[in-house]
Scaffold this active site. Sequence first.
Site, short mmCIF file in Angstrom:
data_model
loop_
_atom_site.label_atom_id
_atom_site.label_comp_id
_atom_site.label_asym_id
_atom_site.label_seq_id
_atom_site.Cartn_x
_atom_site.Cartn_y
_atom_site.Cartn_z
N ASN A 92 -38.16 20.05 56.31
CA ASN A 92 -38.60 19.84 55.08
C ASN A 92 -37.88 20.70 53.91
O ASN A 92 -37.86 20.15 52.49
CB ASN A 92 -39.95 20.39 54.75
CG ASN A 92 -40.29 20.75 53.45
OD1 ASN A 92 -40.86 19.86 52.75
ND2 ASN A 92 -40.60 21.99 53.00
N SER A 141 -37.76 11.02 50.80
CA SER A 141 -38.39 10.73 49.36
C SER A 141 -38.59 9.16 49.11
O SER A 141 -37.78 8.51 49.80
CB SER A 141 -37.54 11.53 48.45
OG SER A 141 -38.00 11.09 47.22
N TYR A 154 -29.00 13.41 45.44
CA TYR A 154 -30.41 13.77 46.07
C TYR A 154 -30.88 12.49 46.68
O TYR A 154 -31.40 12.18 47.85
CB TYR A 154 -31.66 14.11 44.99
CG TYR A 154 -33.01 14.13 45.75
CD1 TYR A 154 -33.42 15.16 46.30
CD2 TYR A 154 -33.97 13.36 45.29
CE1 TYR A 154 -34.71 15.41 46.88
CE2 TYR A 154 -35.08 13.33 45.85
CZ TYR A 154 -35.39 14.52 46.53
OH TYR A 154 -36.67 14.72 47.10
#
Length: 250
Positions: A92, A141, A154
């Site tokens: 995570n 994500s 990201y």
Amino acid sequence: MRLLEGQVALVTGAGGGIGRGIALRFAEQGAAAVAVHCRTAVEAAEEVAARVRELGTRAVVLRADLRDADVCRGLVREAAEWGGGLTALVNNAGVQPVRALPGMTAAEWREVVDTNLTSVFACTQAAAEVMEEGSVTHIASIEAHAPAAGHAHYSASKAAIVMHARSAALEYGSRGIRVNSVSPGLVDREGLAADWPEGVERWLRKAPLGRLGTAEDIGYACVFLASPLASWITGQDLVVDGGVSAQPSW
């Protein structure tokens, strides 16, 4: 019988937010032991561990800088030695800085990639060495599938995490290790609506379920993937976004 009865888990980046929700849901569902990892948020991680213990589960806080692959491997070994084995790893830990791509430096790129992706590679590899069988879940994500401005590093790291899960599922499946990813949408946190009102408003307008996500929503998805209910699921990306990705883009 609770879904994770007897399991020993390591949750990285578990000092707060999504990681906290995952650690607590694992304890709630009967995990025997949860190792709570943090890099700097030791006090917050200790609070999570205390709550895990209140739910009847053993807990320990392990501090490590996951930008170093050797440190990642040491963390996994330490968690397994403490827990008497390891049956579940949830990758995570991650960072999400905002930086426009034209001005991004290689150092800024590496900071995100090393934290978000290289740590997943190293922790998963180490976990596979100590697991007789078990599950690994990466937190990706929805930006793995649709980028946002200022998040090139990201988004790229999260897309790579999804493909890493598929690759690891392929190569570790014969050893009884399942590897999947969870792709959260916008997860609420304290102060989010005040910090980013226009973004929250857009999300609520687009989300078929009409709300932001919670850390518990993501935690329950991880519980499912680590449980016997998912015993024939590997190499998959579970999108948990309240239906936002179902919206047409035209």
